[in-house]
Scaffold this motif. Structure first.
Motif: not given
Length: 144
Positions: A38, A40, A105-107, A119, A121, A123
């Motif tokens: 992750d 983010a 939000v963009y992921r 992942h 992100a 925000f």
């Protein structure tokens, strides 16, 4: 669109609905790869993701992420979302305000062997703070 790309989109949509919206953290075991990374959250693994989900559920117990758009290509899926919630618990040192928020939000996800492997992100923290009617403090804004 290839079957694999369609499947990747479905997996990401399932993940957002079941883990983020329904807060069913047990589903992450089946949807995330064992070596999930992750980019983010900290720690940069499944534990970091679970920690942020738990924090958001305490701070914004009614939070929901609505998928607005999805773009998928090869092993990547990008989603544009709306994060809607009511601030009912402390968040980054900010006492509950009772304010309703609606934040972009963009992921982006990378999938491998039918599971989410990575992942990233983005925000809109500045938009969130503005809606909570608190000043944007670099220390609060930059926490993961």
């Amino acid at each position: 669109m290839s079957e694999q790309i369609t499947l990747n989109r479905q997996i990401v949509h399932q993940f957002i609905e079941q883990c983020w919206n329904q807060k069913n953290l047990n589903r992450s075991e089946q949807l995330l790869s064992p070596d999930y990374v992750d980019h983010a959250y900290q720690p940069a693994n499944q534990a970091g993701l679970i920690a942020i989900l738990e924090q958001l559920s305490r701070s914004f117990p009614d939070h929901q992420q609505q998928i607005l758009q999805t773009v998928a290509e090869a092993d990547r899926v990008v989603v544009q979302l709306r994060f809607r919630a009511t601030h009912l618990g402390e968040f980054r040192g900010i006492a509950p305000t009772g304010q309703t928020v609606d934040v972009a939000v963009y992921r982006m996800y990378r999938l491998a062997q039918g599971r989410i492997a990575e992942h990233w992100a983005l925000f809109d923290t500045a938009g969130l703070f503005q809606q909570l009617q608190v000043s944007l403090d670099g220390q609060k804004a930059c926490q993961r």
